[in-house]
Design a protein around this motif. Sequence first.
Motif, mmCIF file in Angstrom:
data_model
loop_
_atom_site.group_PDB
_atom_site.id
_atom_site.type_symbol
_atom_site.label_atom_id
_atom_site.label_comp_id
_atom_site.label_asym_id
_atom_site.label_seq_id
_atom_site.Cartn_x
_atom_site.Cartn_y
_atom_site.Cartn_z
ATOM 1 N N ASN A 47 42.027 30.441 47.632
ATOM 2 C CA ASN A 47 42.692 30.666 46.341
ATOM 3 C C ASN A 47 44.065 30.006 46.296
ATOM 4 O O ASN A 47 44.490 29.516 45.241
ATOM 5 C CB ASN A 47 42.823 32.160 46.059
ATOM 6 C CG ASN A 47 41.491 32.834 45.807
ATOM 7 O OD1 ASN A 47 41.045 33.659 46.588
ATOM 8 N ND2 ASN A 47 40.833 32.474 44.714
ATOM 9 N N THR A 52 43.664 29.345 42.303
ATOM 10 C CA THR A 52 42.765 30.112 41.450
ATOM 11 C C THR A 52 43.047 31.601 41.597
ATOM 12 O O THR A 52 43.613 32.053 42.593
ATOM 13 C CB THR A 52 41.301 29.839 41.815
ATOM 14 O OG1 THR A 52 41.139 29.937 43.244
ATOM 15 C CG2 THR A 52 40.874 28.453 41.354
ATOM 16 N N ASP A 53 42.628 32.358 40.599
ATOM 17 C CA ASP A 53 42.812 33.808 40.580
ATOM 18 C C ASP A 53 41.561 34.520 41.073
ATOM 19 O O ASP A 53 40.474 33.918 41.141
ATOM 20 C CB ASP A 53 43.124 34.272 39.153
ATOM 21 C CG ASP A 53 44.540 33.933 38.722
ATOM 22 O OD1 ASP A 53 45.420 33.848 39.610
ATOM 23 O OD2 ASP A 53 44.757 33.762 37.504
ATOM 24 N N PRO A 54 41.681 35.805 41.385
ATOM 25 C CA PRO A 54 40.491 36.594 41.705
ATOM 26 C C PRO A 54 39.454 36.477 40.597
ATOM 27 O O PRO A 54 39.787 36.473 39.410
ATOM 28 C CB PRO A 54 41.036 38.028 41.794
ATOM 29 C CG PRO A 54 42.460 37.864 42.209
ATOM 30 C CD PRO A 54 42.923 36.626 41.499
ATOM 31 N N GLU A 56 37.463 33.811 40.198
ATOM 32 C CA GLU A 56 37.124 32.428 39.893
ATOM 33 C C GLU A 56 36.301 31.751 40.985
ATOM 34 O O GLU A 56 35.559 30.802 40.707
ATOM 35 C CB GLU A 56 38.396 31.619 39.641
ATOM 36 C CG GLU A 56 39.154 32.065 38.398
ATOM 37 C CD GLU A 56 40.342 31.161 38.099
ATOM 38 O OE1 GLU A 56 40.130 29.951 37.865
ATOM 39 O OE2 GLU A 56 41.486 31.647 38.105
#
Length: 217
Positions: A47, A52-54, A56
């Motif tokens: 991440n 990226t976020d949780p 994704e």
Amino acid sequence: MDHVISGVAKFQKEVYPGKKAKFQKLANGQNPEVLFITCSDSRIDPNLVTQTDPGELFICRNAGNIVPPHSNQTGGMTASIEFAVAALGVSHIVVCGHTDCGAMKGAINPAGLDSLPHVKEWLGHCRVATEVVKERCGHSELSIDDLEAVTKENVVQQIQHLRTHPAVAAKLATGQVKLHGWVYNIGSGDVLYYNTESGEFDVMDESTAEAQLARAE
């Protein structure tokens, strides 16, 4: 361990409140676009690298970012790949290796793994990569000087293994899934992507993003 526990408290007090709506949405399900297969090495944070976020990335990690060829024997990777592709409907699969990989060092020198029998057996899934590098370089034996070549070739071969999984093969046949091979350089922060046209790994940046997607398998 103290900093790990205090980190949980910091997350709950400082991070979660700012993303409460996102986490509450994720509490009811996930819809990731990417299955991200990488090494268990503690120096890699998928991440962080991809920003990226949780929710994704659907992340699978193991020693050597290995994808065993499909068989009738169920394993964690086989089940996770099937779930990500057939149930979650991911549209991209990334296999991401990295520099200074201990698993690749083990694949180069399997005799040094006699005291780690399970690791040695697991790294048997890298044998195609080591044999290809031996043949290509004209070596009868590999050394640490071949680490970069083995790391890259291992990514290419694990992508080939992915193709043997029925769920992946089906989606590839209809163009619903694309495969990507990456190598992350821990020291420089660079990410290389496998260029299917040239058969080489090129540096990824904003200017190559469109080309990379076009050349994904």
